[in-house]
Design an enzyme around this catalytic site. Structure first.
Site, PDB file in Angstrom:
ATOM      1  N   LYS A  35       0.832  -1.206   0.000  1.00 27.40           N
ATOM      2  CA  LYS A  35       0.000   0.000   0.000  1.00 27.40           C
ATOM      3  C   LYS A  35       0.868   1.258   0.000  1.00 27.40           C
ATOM      4  O   LYS A  35       0.640   2.181  -0.794  1.00 27.40           O
ATOM      5  CB  LYS A  35      -0.919  -0.020   1.217  1.00 27.40           C
ATOM      6  CG  LYS A  35      -1.983   1.064   1.217  1.00 27.40           C
ATOM      7  CD  LYS A  35      -2.957   0.849   2.371  1.00 27.40           C
ATOM      8  CE  LYS A  35      -3.704  -0.442   2.219  1.00 27.40           C
ATOM      9  NZ  LYS A  35      -4.625  -0.733   3.334  1.00 27.40           N
ATOM     10  N   ARG A 104      -3.474   2.952   8.549  1.00 30.62           N
ATOM     11  CA  ARG A 104      -3.841   1.729   7.826  1.00 30.62           C
ATOM     12  C   ARG A 104      -2.635   0.809   7.688  1.00 30.62           C
ATOM     13  O   ARG A 104      -1.506   1.255   7.495  1.00 30.62           O
ATOM     14  CB  ARG A 104      -4.390   2.071   6.443  1.00 30.62           C
ATOM     15  CG  ARG A 104      -5.505   3.097   6.468  1.00 30.62           C
ATOM     16  CD  ARG A 104      -6.004   3.438   5.079  1.00 30.62           C
ATOM     17  NE  ARG A 104      -6.796   2.364   4.504  1.00 30.62           N
ATOM     18  CZ  ARG A 104      -7.391   2.439   3.315  1.00 30.62           C
ATOM     19  NH1 ARG A 104      -7.264   3.532   2.585  1.00 30.62           N
ATOM     20  NH2 ARG A 104      -8.101   1.439   2.852  1.00 30.62           N
ATOM     21  N   GLY A 113      -8.318  -7.134   4.543  1.00 38.53           N
ATOM     22  CA  GLY A 113      -9.135  -7.212   5.749  1.00 38.53           C
ATOM     23  C   GLY A 113      -8.523  -7.976   6.901  1.00 38.53           C
ATOM     24  O   GLY A 113      -9.131  -8.106   7.961  1.00 38.53           O
ATOM     25  N   MET A 115      -5.648  -7.308   8.582  1.00 36.41           N
ATOM     26  CA  MET A 115      -5.006  -6.475   9.606  1.00 36.41           C
ATOM     27  C   MET A 115      -5.827  -5.212   9.817  1.00 36.41           C
ATOM     28  O   MET A 115      -6.863  -5.026   9.197  1.00 36.41           O
ATOM     29  CB  MET A 115      -3.561  -6.177   9.210  1.00 36.41           C
ATOM     30  CG  MET A 115      -2.663  -7.410   9.257  1.00 36.41           C
ATOM     31  SD  MET A 115      -0.965  -7.034   8.829  1.00 36.41           S
ATOM     32  CE  MET A 115      -1.117  -6.549   7.113  1.00 36.41           C
ATOM     33  N   ARG A 348      -3.310  -1.356  -6.357  1.00 35.37           N
ATOM     34  CA  ARG A 348      -2.476  -2.561  -6.255  1.00 35.37           C
ATOM     35  C   ARG A 348      -2.808  -3.446  -7.444  1.00 35.37           C
ATOM     36  O   ARG A 348      -3.868  -3.297  -8.062  1.00 35.37           O
ATOM     37  CB  ARG A 348      -2.744  -3.299  -4.947  1.00 35.37           C
ATOM     38  CG  ARG A 348      -4.182  -3.755  -4.763  1.00 35.37           C
ATOM     39  CD  ARG A 348      -4.443  -4.251  -3.359  1.00 35.37           C
ATOM     40  NE  ARG A 348      -5.864  -4.505  -3.129  1.00 35.37           N
ATOM     41  CZ  ARG A 348      -6.413  -4.652  -1.937  1.00 35.37           C
ATOM     42  NH1 ARG A 348      -5.668  -4.576  -0.852  1.00 35.37           N
ATOM     43  NH2 ARG A 348      -7.699  -4.878  -1.807  1.00 35.37           N
ATOM     44  N   HIS A 464     -15.672  -7.978   1.121  1.00 31.43           N
ATOM     45  CA  HIS A 464     -14.691  -8.840   1.776  1.00 31.43           C
ATOM     46  C   HIS A 464     -14.808 -10.273   1.269  1.00 31.43           C
ATOM     47  O   HIS A 464     -13.814 -10.919   0.925  1.00 31.43           O
ATOM     48  CB  HIS A 464     -14.893  -8.792   3.297  1.00 31.43           C
ATOM     49  CG  HIS A 464     -14.023  -9.750   4.055  1.00 31.43           C
ATOM     50  ND1 HIS A 464     -14.443 -11.034   4.374  1.00 31.43           N
ATOM     51  CD2 HIS A 464     -12.769  -9.636   4.539  1.00 31.43           C
ATOM     52  CE1 HIS A 464     -13.475 -11.648   5.028  1.00 31.43           C
ATOM     53  NE2 HIS A 464     -12.455 -10.817   5.142  1.00 31.43           N
ATOM     54  N   SER A 795      15.330 -42.224  -9.502  1.00 39.47           N
ATOM     55  CA  SER A 795      14.051 -41.543  -9.372  1.00 39.47           C
ATOM     56  C   SER A 795      13.806 -41.334  -7.886  1.00 39.47           C
ATOM     57  O   SER A 795      13.817 -42.287  -7.110  1.00 39.47           O
ATOM     58  CB  SER A 795      12.912 -42.369  -9.981  1.00 39.47           C
ATOM     59  OG  SER A 795      11.688 -41.673  -9.856  1.00 39.47           O
ATOM     60  N   GLY A 797      11.914 -40.952  -4.665  1.00 36.15           N
ATOM     61  CA  GLY A 797      10.614 -41.237  -4.076  1.00 36.15           C
ATOM     62  C   GLY A 797      10.423 -40.349  -2.867  1.00 36.15           C
ATOM     63  O   GLY A 797      10.692 -40.755  -1.732  1.00 36.15           O
ATOM     64  N   ASN A 799       7.907 -39.211  -1.282  1.00 31.19           N
ATOM     65  CA  ASN A 799       6.927 -39.530  -0.232  1.00 31.19           C
ATOM     66  C   ASN A 799       7.612 -40.275   0.910  1.00 31.19           C
ATOM     67  O   ASN A 799       7.548 -39.872   2.078  1.00 31.19           O
ATOM     68  CB  ASN A 799       5.791 -40.381  -0.797  1.00 31.19           C
ATOM     69  CG  ASN A 799       4.955 -39.636  -1.824  1.00 31.19           C
ATOM     70  OD1 ASN A 799       5.106 -38.444  -2.000  1.00 31.19           O
ATOM     71  ND2 ASN A 799       4.078 -40.351  -2.499  1.00 31.19           N
ATOM     72  N   CYS A 863       9.338 -39.061  -8.623  1.00 33.70           N
ATOM     73  CA  CYS A 863       8.033 -39.680  -8.857  1.00 33.70           C
ATOM     74  C   CYS A 863       7.122 -39.620  -7.637  1.00 33.70           C
ATOM     75  O   CYS A 863       6.054 -40.213  -7.627  1.00 33.70           O
ATOM     76  CB  CYS A 863       8.191 -41.124  -9.325  1.00 33.70           C
ATOM     77  SG  CYS A 863       9.115 -42.177  -8.180  1.00 33.70           S
ATOM     78  N   TYR A 883      13.355 -34.822 -15.205  1.00 33.37           N
ATOM     79  CA  TYR A 883      11.903 -34.886 -15.346  1.00 33.37           C
ATOM     80  C   TYR A 883      11.236 -34.961 -13.981  1.00 33.37           C
ATOM     81  O   TYR A 883      11.860 -35.286 -12.977  1.00 33.37           O
ATOM     82  CB  TYR A 883      11.480 -36.092 -16.202  1.00 33.37           C
ATOM     83  CG  TYR A 883      11.721 -37.441 -15.555  1.00 33.37           C
ATOM     84  CD1 TYR A 883      10.763 -38.011 -14.707  1.00 33.37           C
ATOM     85  CD2 TYR A 883      12.892 -38.153 -15.799  1.00 33.37           C
ATOM     86  CE1 TYR A 883      10.987 -39.249 -14.112  1.00 33.37           C
ATOM     87  CE2 TYR A 883      13.110 -39.385 -15.209  1.00 33.37           C
ATOM     88  CZ  TYR A 883      12.152 -39.926 -14.364  1.00 33.37           C
ATOM     89  OH  TYR A 883      12.370 -41.142 -13.774  1.00 33.37           O
TER      90      TYR A 883
END
Length: 911
Positions: A35, A104, A113, A115, A348, A464, A795, A797, A799, A863, A883
């Site tokens: 702002k 402000r 909205g 703050m 903005r 809002h 590759s 993994g 997870n 992957c 990749y």
């Protein structure tokens, strides 16, 4: 200068904490907040901005870190306040002619909205009469004073805002006033006394009459609001860093509540919902800014301003064109008209819907304002994913009960709820909900996040609810005036008397603004139809949005370095992935091929007591596996297919030990024969693991159960040979899972190479099948240089790598403590959603460097589910992977983000 300072050595300049609007520019967002930086930019452009100054984010950070303001801040504020008073020709709170200011918030990233803001600072019992005399309007003065006490009481002093609202409603009821505009000066004067009484009762102190005390307390309140619960929640939702702090803007007040020739509004240079050019926004006569965004009074369309005040309208249109050309983007503008004088309060780069983002980016390219590379940066994968969600079937029979303003598109169905607490509670129980309110406010953020969509009976596209919903990608319909929302009785009533109770299903269409009773069926998005090849982007009837998506995707595909593969386990998924743009399969999970009837065959294999039993099971499985791979190679002909050998936790293919124990116990109690079950229970007990995810699985299973991996390798090799005989182009890659040491990989690789050689000899077909491994254990990442000696590709993994690095089981922790960790800020986002760059990412980076040091031509991919996460894709580009692989639906997202990563990298290099 002190005695010890050397006069010949230059001393560092003292840190500057306050900047006049004439001193900054739009590039100082880190320091001045969005702002403040944009107010300075508009001032520099010569636009009508009320004078003021900005307190920097650095001052906020000092305050938050130390608990007190910087020592120099008060004096700097005083100096700038004096300069402002001289410029305006009046002093803050001066009894006969008061200068009033707003205080402000304004962080680097827009947090609408979330703050605090306080208007009309400087008004007091002494100065309210002076303001009335200067304005020639007593009603305006008392209205401004009651607004100050209401905002200051709630924001600065922590008084429950409902107390002020209730007093205001009582005042309107007593006078028969439909809105606050209908209250007279005497009514507002009495309301001021009532509000001051609330402050005294709730805080034990009088409302402060010293204008400088008001301003100082408001500045501190804005600083404190950075760590308010709703601000922290919003930052977590939007992934905004918590250490940025907020700037504070002190701006001389201009008044939109001075009568019918005054007003306030919000304007967009293009429609933030669709991206179309035109006159978009809301205007409210005789009002202050918060009346528009709060949705308390229904606005008129911005186009009506031309009829109300053509001079101001024409000036605003010219300013909007200036700002859009200057910022080269959609601009969101707040303005006030004070007795015919237009003032710009904020601009903005505006939040927009996903569809608007793609349309606007291509429009700006066509207008010559930006190039294709910049257009690619104006959109993102999260927005593309939103465009792929289904939409309502227009041909379906549906009971329409109302219509509002289409504020944020999408098709949302859920149970009606009328408060945020219920929305969160029901959502956590697995219910889909629609949050229905008269208007939302920042305290509703939790419920808005939990809901599938938001419906309000008040407010417009700049309310809002609309602004926050667009930012979050939530479906939203605002200003449905024909629906009477009763939050106390938890129901809404339509104009024909239909009542929707809490818990009833409703459907809202954020693209049309229509509201339906019950569940409306959905159909695929046109963007999905385009990706699947059912809609040609060049066709005359192609959706404008589809054409925009096509153009940006085409550019992303041209510039990206990362290739994008699919995680697919069958021919159907592989074919769909290919339509979505997959350049191969990065992960085929063969354990998914053993579900259903085949599960029993794997169970027999695992529990086999003799070589003969094991061989029989393997012989039965071989042709089934071979046919799976034939179909997969056919679907992905000419593209690489990475097949992971069996990698399930062992318990997934064994009977449940509890169920089996109960069955045996019941049989014993009935004296029934149970030899098979007893034998099975003994075998399951023998193989039972307390932590199956870290037990006998992956490469360990292949080494312990003779013939298992060689059967799979043979099936792959024979399928490849069959496809080659059929003039196909199979490109098989075999991935050995859960390797922790190079010796494991060498053993399996040697066996695999023998099998491939046997198949080549038997079929006369030359096979080139790459052998690599999955890096999913910390030890594998740490010894990647050694493992690369035996692997043609890695590759990652991620997870399992995330689980093993963090030391927790995903299935358990996400339901137990992840919510608390996110709320406490320990996690900004789940490490399973976006890669943990410091921990897991560090191991990936090190493994890439070590692996390529050993084998420069080592192919590298990922992957895990991170392969389709936008932020993670940028990380994988940075560390040099070849990749990413993800689920078919996420492939377009990964393609887009891979292009954005390449364009950003190129832009950084050129700088």
């Amino acid at each position: 200068m002190s005695e010890n300072q050397d006069p010949h050595v230059s001393q560092p300049e003292p840190q500057k904490f306050v900047y006049d609007f004439t001193e900054g520019n739009k590039d100082l967002k880190d320091l001045l907040g969005g702002k403040g930086a944009n107010l300075a930019e508009m001032t520099n452009l010569g636009l009508p901005v009320p004078p003021g100054f900005t307190i920097t984010t650095e001052a906020c950070k000092v305050y938050l870190d130390s608990g007190s303001e910087p020592a120099a801040l008060r004096d700097e504020v005083s100096a700038h306040l004096v300069a402002l008073e001289q410029k305006m020709g009046k002093k803050l709170g001066q009894p006969d002619n008061p200068l009033l200011v707003s205080v402000r918030s304004g962080a680097k990233f827009s947090m609408p909205g979330m703050m605090d803001t306080v208007l009309n600072i400087g008004l007091s019992d002494d100065s309210v009469a002076g303001l009335a005399d200067q304005a020639g309007d007593a009603r305006f003065a008392w209205d401004s004073y009651r607004r100050l006490i209401q905002m200051f009481g709630k924001t600065v002093l922590g008084v429950d805002g409902d107390l002020f609202e209730e007093a205001l409603e009582e005042a309107k009821e007593a006078k028969g006033a439909a809105t606050d505009v209908d209250l007279k000066a005497a009514d507002l004067q009495q309301l001021v006394e009532d509000f001051k009484g609330i402050v005294l009762k709730e805080t034990g102190r009088e409302f402060p009459q010293d204008p400088r005390e008001q301003m100082d307390l408001a500045i501190k309140a804005v600083f404190d609001s950075w760590n308010g619960e709703r601000a922290k929640l919003y930052r977590r939702q939007e992934r905004i860093p918590h250490d940025l702090g907020t700037a504070v803007n002190v701006c001389s007040m201009v008044f939109g509540n001075l009568g019918p020739d005054s007003g306030t509004g919000v304007a967009f240079t293009r429609d933030p919902a669709s991206g179309h050019q035109g006159v978009y926004g809301d205007y409210l006569q005789n009002a202050q800014g918060e009346d528009v965004v709060a949705g308390i009074r229904n606005t008129v369309p911005l186009a009506d301003l031309e009829r109300i005040d053509k001079t101001s309208y024409d000036q605003l249109m010219q300013i909007m064109e200036t700002l859009e050309t200057h910022y080269k983007d959609l601009c969101d503008i707040e303005f006030t008209i004070e007795r015919g004088q237009l003032w710009m309060l904020q601009t903005r780069v505006g939040k927009r819907t996903a569809g608007a983002a793609f349309r606007i980016a291509t429009q700006l390219v066509d207008q010559g304002l930006i190039d294709e590379a910049e257009a690619l940066q104006r959109v993102n994968g999260a927005q593309l994913a939103q465009l792929m969600f289904p939409r309502f079937d227009e041909s379906a029979k549906a009971e329409k009960i109302g219509r509002g303003i289409a504020a944020s598109p999408g098709a949302a169905v859920g149970k009606a709820v009328f408060d945020s607490y219920t929305a969160v509670k029901w959502s956590r129980s697995g219910e889909k909900v629609i949050l229905i309110r008269r208007e939302t406010n920042p305290d509703d953020l939790n419920g808005m996040i939990a809901a599938e969509g938001i419906l309000t009976s008040r407010g417009g596209k700049t309310s809002h609810a609309a602004v926050v919903a667009r930012g979050m990608g939530k479906t939203c319909v605002c200003g449905a005036e024909e629906l009477e929302v009763d939050t106390k009785r938890r129901r809404l009533t339509t104009t024909d008397g239909t009542v929707v109770e809490e818990g009833d299903l409703v459907s809202i269409d954020g693209s049309s603004g229509k509201v339906y009773l019950g569940e409306v069926p959905v159909v695929p998005s046109p963007v999905v139809e385009y990706f699947e090849g059912r809609m040609h982007a060049g066709a005359e009837d192609a959706d404008e949005l589809v054409r925009a998506v096509h153009r940006i995707m085409a550019y992303a595909d041209r510039v990206r370095r990362l290739r994008v593969r699919a995680n697919a386990d069958n021919a159907e998924d592989a074919a769909r992935a290919r339509r979505f743009g997959a350049q191969g399969i990065g992960l085929c999970r063969t354990e998914h091929m053993f579900l259903g009837e085949r599960r029993e065959l794997v169970e027999k294999l695992i529990l086999a007591d003799t070589d003969e039993e094991r061989d029989d099971a393997l012989k039965t499985l071989l042709p089934l596996q071979k046919q799976d791979f034939v179909e997969l190679f056919e679907a992905m002909d000419g593209l690489p297919v990475t097949i992971r050998l069996l990698d399930p936790p062992l318990h997934e293919f064994l009977p449940d030990i509890t169920d089996l124990s109960v069955r045996v116990a019941l049989a014993e109690s009935r004296n029934e024969q149970q030899e098979n079950d007893l034998r099975l229970l003994q075998a399951v007990h023998k193989l039972h693991e307390q932590n199956p995810m870290l037990g006998l699985r992956g490469v360990r299973l292949g080494l312990v159960i003779p013939g298992l991996f060689t059967m799979q390798v043979r099936a792959i090799a024979e399928a490849a040979a069959q496809r080659k005989d059929a003039k196909g182009d199979p490109r098989a890659e075999i991935m050995i899972p859960l390797v922790g040491t190079v010796q494991e990989l060498e053993l399996v690789r040697d066996e695999a190479e023998e099998v491939i050689a046997e198949v080549q000899e038997a079929t006369g077909v030359d096979l080139k099948i790459a052998l690599g491994t999955m890096i999913e254990l910390p030890r594998a990442a740490l010894t990647a240089g050694q493992i690369a000696e035996a692997a043609e590709f890695f590759s990652f993994g991620t997870n399992d790598l995330t689980q093993t690095v963090w030391g927790f089981s995903r299935d358990d922790v996400e339901a137990s403590f992840f919510t608390a960790y996110l709320e406490k800020g320990i996690f900004g986002v789940s490490p399973f959603e976006t890669i943990d760059k410091d921990g897991v990412g560090s191991l990936v980076r090190n493994a890439v460097q070590a692996g390529r040091a050993t084998r420069p031509d080592l192919k590298l991919g990922i992957c895990g589910e991170h392969g389709g996460d936008p932020e993670s894709v940028h990380f994988f580009h940075e560390v040099g992977l070849d990749y990413v692989s993800c689920s078919p639906f996420r492939i377009p997202v990964a393609r887009l983000e891979a292009g954005r990563a390449a364009a950003q990298s190129k832009g950084s290099d050129s700088r």
